[in-house]
Enzyme design. Structure first.
Site, mmCIF file in Angstrom:
data_model
loop_
_atom_site.group_PDB
_atom_site.id
_atom_site.type_symbol
_atom_site.label_atom_id
_atom_site.label_comp_id
_atom_site.label_asym_id
_atom_site.label_seq_id
_atom_site.Cartn_x
_atom_site.Cartn_y
_atom_site.Cartn_z
ATOM 1 C CD GLU A 1 24.684 4.429 41.427
ATOM 2 O OE1 GLU A 1 24.258 4.661 42.565
ATOM 3 O OE2 GLU A 1 23.932 4.248 40.436
ATOM 4 C CB CYS B 1 19.701 1.375 45.196
ATOM 5 S SG CYS B 1 20.287 0.359 43.829
ATOM 6 C CB ALA C 1 0.565 31.514 28.718
ATOM 7 C CB THR D 1 -9.020 23.410 29.391
ATOM 8 O OG1 THR D 1 -8.804 24.375 30.416
ATOM 9 C CG2 THR D 1 -7.896 23.494 28.379
ATOM 10 N NE ARG E 1 1.131 20.473 18.963
ATOM 11 C CZ ARG E 1 0.356 20.553 20.051
ATOM 12 N NH1 ARG E 1 -0.096 19.454 20.622
ATOM 13 N NH2 ARG E 1 0.042 21.731 20.555
#
Length: 375
Positions: free
Chosen positions: A56, A79, A158, A200, A211
């Site tokens: 704002e 706020c 994935a 992992t 990256r």
């Protein structure tokens, strides 16, 4: 164009501005603001970085004297309390704004509704709920963190079409395509922390940084869940360039060991945590991380940590990349290891699901609803 459509258009502009603060304002919310006078945008701004002026204030500064009698569109309630900066409602009132259109009422107990009341008491007309769902979605992590003190956890994985994240030998490079991997790096640049299990780290020796070139230079905190402190001091995460910013969550008993002291001497942090059985109590870990101001964690694996996270019900959202590949066989590594529910009716449901193409992969996103599922 209807008046309501006009309001939504200006709020969409504010949303687009707010997103520019992704990865830079946490644990504050992303906020965008637009000042409109006689159908023309005369000022705009967004929250650029934690501890700096809010959206704002930037928009009002750009508008200058044109703000008097104008409308303000802001994605989150202004706020009304002193924090790192003065209350935004004071700037809005002083700027002479006539009407304020708000997307989401601030869930912060220090603000919730107070900013609106202050504006109305000053004679400013206030309307709320303009693109409310979109504005709330923008700050899903902030909304959870500010009301519970806990970080939002997004599970990223994935997989092949038959649900495997690695072969039986642990090979997983690369299941997903280059475009998917680039999107993951963009996500890393926007979250507070990336979390993996020690398995992992031992199998992949990852860097867990961003990256993408100089444009996305911000790295998230790197969190390793390592119950017995088996991490190799020679791994990439503990090299000088990455050790600072790496936090290892381990059991309370080993947090004061010589090994822990060695890791600290490398620049890493070691956080002792209570155990649940023989594993880190992930609920307790989330509470400890929340107290450090971490509001959004991307959980990247592996299967053991993912399985435990799902059983503990700490995962809020998923980003599942499916590659057009079939591994075949029953010995590949599944998404989640360990014991699962006995009945389909006890499984977690994916709500608000969306599916989109990313390169040759497709990405499934959504929120987890555990229903009556028990641990």
């Amino acid at each position: 164009m209807s008046a309501q459509a006009g309001h939504e258009d200006y709020m969409r502009m504010a949303l687009a501005l707010a997103r520019k603060g992704a990865g830079r304002v946490s644990p504050n919310p992303m906020v965008g603001a637009v000042v409109v006078r006689a159908g023309r945008v005369v000022g705009s701004g967004f929250h650029r970085a934690f501890g700096t002026a809010h959206a704002e204030v930037h928009a009002l500064r750009r508008a200058g004297t044109a703000a008097r009698g104008a409308d303000l569109y802001v994605t989150l309630e202004p706020c009304s309390h002193y924090g790192k900066t003065p209350p935004c409602v004071d700037a809005v009132i002083a700027g002479g704004i006539r009407r304020v259109f708000i997307g989401q009422i601030d869930p912060n107990p220090f603000v919730h509704g107070r900013g609106i009341r202050r504006l109305r008491a000053a004679g400013i007309e206030v309307a709320t709920g303009i693109l409310k769902a979109e504005c709330a979605e923008l700050n899903a992590a902030f909304n959870k963190y500010i009301t519970t003190g806990l970080p939002l956890v997004t599970l990223k994985a994935a997989m092949t079409l038959d649900g495997r994240i690695a072969t039986r030998t642990g090979d997983s490079k690369w299941i997903s395509c280059a475009q998917s991997r680039r999107l993951v790096h963009r996500m890393r640049a926007e979250v507070d922390a990336v979390m993996v299990g020690i398995g992992t780290v031992m199998a992949d020796n990852p860097q867990l940084n961003v990256r993408l070139g100089r444009t996305f230079s911000r790295d998230p905190m790197r969190i390793v869940v390592d119950t017995r402190l088996r991490i190799d001091p020679g791994c990439k995460l503990l090299q000088p360039a990455l050790a600072r910013g790496t936090l290892i969550v381990t059991g309370n008993r080993v947090a004061g060991s010589r090994t822990a002291d060695l890791l600290r001497s490398r620049g890493a942090e070691v956080l002792g945590c209570a155990l649940s059985g023989r594993r880190i109590d992930l609920a307790a870990a989330m509470s400890a991380l929340g107290k450090r101001g971490i509001s959004h964690i991307m959980l990247e694996g592996g299967a053991t940590l993912i399985g435990e996270a799902l059983r503990c019900r700490i995962v809020d959202r998923v980003m599942l990349f499916y590659a057009p590949k079939l591994l075949g066989g029953s010995d590949g590594l599944p998404l989640a290891a360990g014991r699962g529910p006995e009945l389909i009716s006890e499984s977690a449901a994916l709500t608000g699901m969306s599916v989109r193409s990313v390169g040759c992969d497709f990405l499934v996103e959504g929120c987890l609803d555990y229903g009556s599922r028990t641990r």
